[in-house]
Design an enzyme around this catalytic site. Structure first.
Site, mmCIF file in Angstrom:
data_model
loop_
_atom_site.group_PDB
_atom_site.id
_atom_site.type_symbol
_atom_site.label_atom_id
_atom_site.label_comp_id
_atom_site.label_asym_id
_atom_site.label_seq_id
_atom_site.Cartn_x
_atom_site.Cartn_y
_atom_site.Cartn_z
ATOM 1 N N HIS A 1 4.516 -0.068 11.146
ATOM 2 C CA HIS A 1 5.024 -0.265 12.721
ATOM 3 C C HIS A 1 5.172 -1.371 12.939
ATOM 4 O O HIS A 1 5.117 -2.519 12.240
ATOM 5 C CB HIS A 1 3.762 0.511 13.612
ATOM 6 C CG HIS A 1 2.440 0.027 13.435
ATOM 7 N ND1 HIS A 1 1.822 -0.936 14.122
ATOM 8 C CD2 HIS A 1 1.432 0.570 12.476
ATOM 9 C CE1 HIS A 1 0.410 -1.030 13.734
ATOM 10 N NE2 HIS A 1 0.318 -0.269 12.702
ATOM 11 N N ALA A 2 5.597 -1.727 14.173
ATOM 12 C CA ALA A 2 5.954 -3.029 14.594
ATOM 13 C C ALA A 2 5.081 -4.283 14.289
ATOM 14 O O ALA A 2 5.538 -5.208 13.926
ATOM 15 C CB ALA A 2 6.092 -3.156 16.224
#
Length: 88
Positions: free
Chosen positions: A15-16
C-alpha cells in the site's frame, strides 16, 4: 542485472506508505530499478507506477536492478521492505 523475487505478506498488500518508502529508497540509486507483478513491470522510482500495480497480500513480486550500483540497490530495497514487514 540483479533481481530478487519476494512474497508480499502485509495484510493490506503493498500500500501507499511502504510503497513510498520503497520508492524513496530506489531513488537514491543510479541503477534502473523495476518491480514486476503479473506480467507488468514498472519503474520502482515512480510512486504512481508502483501503486498502479495494485499488489495485494500473498503476491509474488520481482524487483530487478540494472546498472553500476545494482547489487547495493536490490539489497537496500529488500532490506527496507523487510524492515516494514511488507515482504517475507
Amino acid at each position: 542485472m540483479k533481481q530478487v523475487t519476494v512474497t508480499v505478506v502485509d495484510p493490506v498488500g503493498l500500500h501507499a506508505r511502504p510503497a513510498t518508502v520503497a520508492v524513496n529508497a530506489a531513488s537514491k540509486f543510479k541503477s534502473e530499478i523495476n518491480v514486476a507483478f503479473k506480467g507488468r513491470e514498472v519503474n520502482m522510482k515512480s510512486i504512481m507506477g508502483v501503486m498502479s500495480l495494485g499488489i495485494p497480500t500473498q503476491s509474488e513480486i520481482t524487483i530487478s536492478c540494472s546498472g553500476e550500483d545494482e547489487g547495493a540497490a536490490v539489497a537496500a530495497i529488500e532490506e527496507v521492505l523487510r524492515a516494514q514487514k511488507i515482504i517475507a
